[in-house]
Design a protein around this motif. Sequence first.
Motif, PDB file in Angstrom:
ATOM      1  N   PHE A   1      -6.996 -11.470   0.117  1.00 19.87           N
ATOM      2  CA  PHE A   1      -5.987 -10.419  -0.008  1.00 19.87           C
ATOM      3  C   PHE A   1      -6.081  -9.445   1.166  1.00 19.87           C
ATOM      4  CE2 PHE A   1      -4.934 -11.857  -4.162  1.00 19.87           C
ATOM      5  CZ  PHE A   1      -3.802 -11.168  -4.587  1.00 19.87           C
ATOM      6  N   LEU A   2      -7.284  -8.941   1.439  1.00 20.46           N
ATOM      7  CA  LEU A   2      -7.446  -7.933   2.485  1.00 20.46           C
ATOM      8  C   LEU A   2      -7.069  -8.468   3.860  1.00 20.46           C
ATOM      9  CD1 LEU A   2      -8.835  -6.254   0.292  1.00 20.46           C
ATOM     10  CD2 LEU A   2     -10.589  -5.669   1.955  1.00 20.46           C
TER      11      LEU A   2
ATOM     12  N   TRP B   1       6.387  -3.356  -1.742  1.00 17.71           N
ATOM     13  CA  TRP B   1       6.011  -2.239  -0.859  1.00 17.71           C
ATOM     14  C   TRP B   1       5.433  -2.771   0.443  1.00 17.71           C
ATOM     15  CZ3 TRP B   1       2.294  -0.152   2.118  1.00 17.71           C
ATOM     16  CH2 TRP B   1       2.422   1.193   2.489  1.00 17.71           C
ATOM     17  N   ILE B   2       4.543  -3.760   0.337  1.00 11.88           N
ATOM     18  CA  ILE B   2       3.900  -4.316   1.533  1.00 11.88           C
ATOM     19  C   ILE B   2       4.929  -5.034   2.413  1.00 11.88           C
ATOM     20  CG2 ILE B   2       2.166  -5.955   2.364  1.00 11.88           C
ATOM     21  CD1 ILE B   2       0.666  -5.385  -0.335  1.00 11.88           C
TER      22      ILE B   2
ATOM     23  N   PRO C   1      -1.455  -2.674   9.918  1.00 10.12           N
ATOM     24  CA  PRO C   1      -0.803  -1.382  10.181  1.00 10.12           C
ATOM     25  C   PRO C   1      -1.491  -0.237   9.446  1.00 10.12           C
ATOM     26  CG  PRO C   1       0.842  -3.073   9.739  1.00 10.12           C
ATOM     27  CD  PRO C   1      -0.492  -3.682   9.429  1.00 10.12           C
ATOM     28  N   GLY C   2      -1.769   0.835  10.178  1.00 12.02           N
ATOM     29  CA  GLY C   2      -2.422   1.997   9.579  1.00 12.02           C
ATOM     30  C   GLY C   2      -1.400   3.009   9.091  1.00 12.02           C
TER      31      GLY C   2
ATOM     32  N   THR D   1      -3.879  -2.094   4.378  1.00  9.01           N
ATOM     33  CA  THR D   1      -5.097  -2.619   3.740  1.00  9.01           C
ATOM     34  C   THR D   1      -5.302  -1.992   2.366  1.00  9.01           C
ATOM     35  OG1 THR D   1      -6.133  -2.997   5.891  1.00  9.01           O
ATOM     36  CG2 THR D   1      -7.579  -2.931   3.993  1.00  9.01           C
ATOM     37  N   ASP D   2      -5.076  -0.683   2.253  1.00  5.99           N
ATOM     38  CA  ASP D   2      -5.226  -0.022   0.945  1.00  5.99           C
ATOM     39  C   ASP D   2      -4.167  -0.511  -0.036  1.00  5.99           C
ATOM     40  OD1 ASP D   2      -7.400   1.438   1.813  1.00  5.99           O
ATOM     41  OD2 ASP D   2      -6.195   3.136   2.471  1.00  5.99           O
ATOM     42  N   ALA D   3      -2.960  -0.783   0.460  1.00  3.53           N
ATOM     43  CA  ALA D   3      -1.901  -1.322  -0.401  1.00  3.53           C
ATOM     44  C   ALA D   3      -2.274  -2.714  -0.904  1.00  3.53           C
ATOM     45  CB  ALA D   3      -0.582  -1.367   0.354  1.00  3.53           C
TER      46      ALA D   3
END
Length: 453
Positions: A115-116, A71-72, A38-39, A49-51
């Motif tokens: 992770f990513l 959060w994720i 999800p963006g 991805t940044d999270a």
Amino acid sequence: MKVVKFGGSSLASAEQLKKVLDIIKSDEERRFVIVSAPGKRHSDDIKVTDALIRYYRAYTSDQDVTERQNWIIQRYKTIVDELNLDYSILEKISESITKLATLPIEGNPFLYDTFLAAGEDNNAKLIAAFFRKNGLSARYLHPREAGIIVSSEPGNARILPSSYDKLEELRNEDDILVIPGFFGVTANNQICTFSRGGSDITGSILAAGVKADLYENFTDVDGIFAAHPGVVRKPDSITELTYREMRELAYAGFTVLHDEALIPAYRGKIPLVIKNTNNPQHPGTKIVLKRRSNGLPVVGIAGDDDFVSINLSKYLMNREVGFGRKVMQILEELNIRWEHIPTGIDDMSIVLRERELTPIKEEEIVSQLTRKLEVDHVDIERDLSIIMLVGENMKSHIGVTATATKALSDSNINLEMISQGSSEVSVMFVIKTENEKKAVRALYRAFFPREDS
């Protein structure tokens, strides 16, 4: 048979997923769906991805990861709630996200990739469940089961040629297969990601593997424009261009499509179309091996910055056998990749991405060129941009370069270098970065005069 890839902006929320469902339902030939994580839902939002990157950093630095995990998980929960999905899918996602913090850190070169990859992997599970709830015969398929076996190169995985035999078997599947993009699995069962943006690569690999009739890449724009809309006002949209043209434009800053994604589809001779999830009726931009119509000599103009040039000169350089090889060897030993090498009889310029040249490497290059190769002069020129004028039809049109240089001259833009390969697919101009946008506009006016730029 079509392979369809959806980017992060197309999958950022329940509202967007409903659009995706309608797109898949509207065409029964769309049998393979490749999904990103999800963006952003809005400009201040965070990509999943940044999270996950933040989660990884907290875990590997021995910090409390509870907030990062929650959060994720909450991000996925919001989508699950809005789509009224069964909570069993959220439980699977929560377990997957939480389990990441139990993986070994020491001696685990694939930890970051694992992770990513969780962003795409869990989103594929959710989307498959959403499709089934809405009457589609769909199922989630892990890249391992799909047969996407890759090299053991964390962050830069390459598909193994042997994978394509397994991928071709997927043609016989009756279900719509929802496959996470961005990563594959090594022969030793380790998660290994493609370079960032690699969901495009997964889609291209699948399209080539199943010998699809078309690879549809859905994003948030109506295809590709002849120039960046942020630089040129209302530029022409490109209806059709070739793989070679797309590669040149992607290299010079067109970021709609990951440039490595072109390779499998190109080799598999699969046409690719870039479409808009928010406007699926728009024809988009089709990328083909050979364009059907001749059209204009120039299809697109792209600019990119952060280049430097190593300029060196040595009297009678052209008579010295092996001089170019010695220069390249110096760069190779310092693990530096070069981009372009314009030359004269007594001088040579080596254009690099600025990130390749650290202060220590710069000092070593100058030292070796002066000491070992005894060059008369060497300097480093910074703040350079490249402008690419792209079009396979340029070779059949006289005066394209003359038109371009006149346009730049009329705008009082000085050329640092100019280069054109033997294929004549593109002409490259090197200019000072301060003139980059001005140059793109000047060239656009010269080759697309009907548009107000």
